[in-house]
Scaffold this active site. Structure first.
Site, short mmCIF file in Angstrom:
data_model
loop_
_atom_site.label_atom_id
_atom_site.label_comp_id
_atom_site.label_asym_id
_atom_site.label_seq_id
_atom_site.Cartn_x
_atom_site.Cartn_y
_atom_site.Cartn_z
N HIS A 411 47.99 36.78 35.99
CA HIS A 411 47.32 35.63 35.39
C HIS A 411 45.80 35.86 35.31
CE1 HIS A 411 46.96 31.17 34.70
NE2 HIS A 411 45.74 31.43 35.15
N GLU A 412 45.20 36.20 36.45
CA GLU A 412 43.75 36.38 36.47
C GLU A 412 43.32 37.60 35.66
OE1 GLU A 412 42.08 33.99 37.35
OE2 GLU A 412 43.58 32.89 38.49
N HIS A 415 42.86 36.47 32.13
CA HIS A 415 41.53 35.89 31.95
C HIS A 415 40.48 36.98 31.79
CE1 HIS A 415 42.30 31.68 32.53
NE2 HIS A 415 42.72 31.79 33.78
N HIS A 418 40.63 38.77 28.49
CA HIS A 418 40.12 37.90 27.42
C HIS A 418 38.59 37.97 27.42
CE1 HIS A 418 40.63 33.73 25.27
NE2 HIS A 418 39.96 34.60 24.54
#
Length: 623
Positions: A411-412, A415, A418
């Protein structure tokens, strides 16, 4: 800053890291190998460099202030002002990120408490100093502004930004009023800062027994591990002691949160918004209907959540499900330990569908000082990713050897990637993508990891375990975050109606919502659950949490497109990552293939949840 899905997760740390003391105490930071600590010296090698940039920022701010009242003189002056704003923004981003992340390493460290306060003071001064920019641009005749844009090619870069300024014209005040509001920023951010220090540095919890009967210190990070324990008494004790600790400070915490809500309402009123919720969504140009459609769709799907709770009661052989029974895996004897290095390899493998370049950047970043891996004394709990322009992104974890923590890593990393692609592809002015799209890349990574794990196992029990994990993920994002969104909506409406947010009011609101979402024929909501609002850091970033639910819906749709369509969908997705904040977030998602103004992506994700409940039930019944 992008706060990730703030899993309060922890497992026994791998012994090779020497991160657990013999008495179950957390390690000091210096006891953790440098290979598992982020490299903040990539921002500033020395404090002296930080000080130089702080001085430079003040000098640039003085140059910008000298242009006040002159923006309409020529296109060259307007361009100079906007370029100075970019230069200031880039440097203050580094100053603040460095100070805050150093403080997050150990919130007890007064040196970095002071440096963070200094960075915040500089930031507030700069916001005040540049507050004239937007009002002056809005005061210009639009024909003159258009002439400037047409005659000066370099100004074309700022056209979208200027269009956004013009869109918000009804909510921008005079230059003097904007300066006053900006100067108050340090004071109005106090509730969030106070809660952070109280929750992370001052609050301590009792000792509890783990599943092996060892006395360990209860922490934010260990709480979820204990709630996942198959021993119900371990779960119950952890739950009781965590929530009873918050009850002791209910008046203080209610006062802090009420001040935060009053701040939001104050800003909405002075900026001529009908509500704080409208103000917060307007920043992303997201209509209120998106928020309302989310709540309505989830409300319709609550029977599927109750069906899942019923399955949980049946498989765990419980008379009734309590809140502390909601997190333990219902697929037993699969408590596999996943050391961090193994998790990295698995996550990187799962991202092969996004191409070799994506994998290479991710692999090099995880090995190159991006990540602070393990929980240590005083470290900020949870997980997040944060980036400052011109420097690689960073990831804070409190990793433990669990499947859930591996998903948090994925998940991180989403981020971070991105941020990496946005910063590499966009000029500073458009590098900062909005929060509305921020959870898409992170959740898409999780979906791709799940697909990879399901595709690489033919073991029914492991498949059931993974489906159970996905159900928990969807429960946490689609259902639980939407419940949080309802809570935020209600608390802000009460303040707008003049109702004080006393502990009793907050407790009743939170308990009633838990009863609506989790109360069923198979479950009971314990009274202690009413204080749960006091534990949620995201409530100090108002109307943020709903974006987890919209984000997981968009990510579900995009991941399915990638897996179904291959390279064309990958190209659209990577283009989305590179787009930063160069367009409206709704438009960016439409270009990637998802229309979030329609309720259909949310309904589709909720339908997937219902299907997974049925599949899990069949798998467990067949064993």
């Amino acid at each position: 800053m992008l706060m990730g899905n703030n899993h309060f997760v922890n497992h026994r740390l791998d012994s090779a890291t020497d991160t657990e003391g013999t008495a179950g105490k957390l390690p000091a930071r210096e006891e953790v190998s440098a290979a598992y600590r982020w490299r903040l010296e990539d921002i500033y090698e020395t404090q002296a460099q930080w000080d130089v940039d702080a001085k430079t920022v003040q000098e640039l701010a003085a140059k910008l202030a000298a242009l006040q009242g002159k923006l309409s003189e020529s296109s060259a002056v307007l361009l100079q002002a906007l370029q100075l704003e970019d230069q200031i923004g880039e440097k203050i981003g580094r100053l603040f990120a460095f100070a805050k992340m150093k403080r997050d390493e150990d919130n007890r460290n007064t040196t970095y408490q002071a440096l963070t306060d200094k960075a915040m003071s500089i930031l507030v001064q700069l916001e005040s100093g540049k507050a004239f920019l937007v009002p002056e641009i809005l005061a210009m005749e639009e024909a003159r502004l258009e002439k400037f844009l047409s005659e000066n090619e370099q100004l074309q870069l700022y056209r979208f930004m200027i269009d956004e300024i013009l869109r918000e014209k009804p909510h921008v005040l005079s230059a003097e009023a904007e300066q006053l509001l900006a100067a108050a920023g340090e004071v109005t951010e106090a509730p969030s800062q106070i809660f952070t220090m109280f929750n992370n540095a001052d609050m301590t919890f009792p000792m509890v027994k783990d599943g092996d009967g060892n006395e360990i210190e209860l922490t934010h990070g260990r709480f979820m591990q204990l709630l996942e324990d198959p021993n119900r008494e371990v779960r119950r004790e952890a739950f009781d002691k965590m929530y009873s600790t918050y009850v002791k400070s209910k008046n203080t915490l209610a006062s802090i949160y009420a001040a935060s809500v009053k701040k939001d309402v104050f800003y909405a009123q002075v900026r001529n918004y009908e509500s704080a919720r409208q103000m917060m969504l307007d920043g992303d140009n997201v209509p209120l209907s998106v928020y309302d459609n989310l709540i309505a769709a989830v409300d319709e799907a609550l029977p599927a959540l109750h069906k899942y709770i019923g399955l949980r009661r049946r498989i765990l052989n419980l008379d009734t499900v309590h809140p502390y029974d909601l997190y333990t895996p219902i697929v037993g004897e699969l408590n596999e330990k996943i050391p961090y290095d193994d998790a990295v390899q698995t996550v990187i493998s799962s991202l092969s569908v996004l191409g070799e370049d994506y994998q290479r950047i991710a692999r090099d970043g995880l090995a190159g000082g991006w990540v602070d891996v393990y929980e240590t004394r005083g470290k900020t709990n949870g997980a997040y990713s944060w980036g400052s322009y011109g420097v690689h992104p960073y990831i804070l974890l409190n990793y433990q050897d669990s499947l859930d923590n591996m998903f948090t890593l994925a998940h991180e990393l989403g981020h971070a990637m991105h941020t990496y692609f946005s910063n590499a592809s966009q000029p500073y002015v458009y590098s900062n993508y909005t929060i509305f799209v921020a959870e898409v890349a992170s959740t898409c990574n999780e979906a791709l990891l799940l697909d990879h794990l399901l595709q690489t196992t033919d073991d029914k029990r492991r498949r059931a375990y993974l489906i159970n994990h996905q159900l928990e993920s969807l429960r946490g994002t689609l259902f639980h975050q939407t419940m949080f969104a309802e809570f935020e909506k209600a608390t802000h409406e009460k303040v707008e109606q003049g109702v004080p947010l006393t502990p009793e009011v907050l407790n009743q609101l939170y308990y009633d919502l838990n009863q609506k979402y989790y109360g069923s024929a198979d479950s009971v909501v314990d009274k202690d659950m009413e204080i749960g609002w006091a534990r949620i850091p995201h409530f100090y970033r108002a109307f943020y949490v709903y974006k987890y639910a919209t984000g997981v819906s968009a990510a579900t749709a995009l991941s399915q497109k990638i897996l179904r369509e291959g390279q064309p969908a990958v190209d659209d997705y990577l283009s989305f990552l590179r787009s930063g904040g160069s367009d409206q977030p709704i438009n960016l998602l439409k270009k990637a293939g998802v229309d979030m103004e329609s309720p259909e992506p949310v309904r589709a994700a909720l339908h997937q949840f219902s299907q997974l409940v049925d599949e899990l039930s069949q798998l467990l019944d067949s064993n």
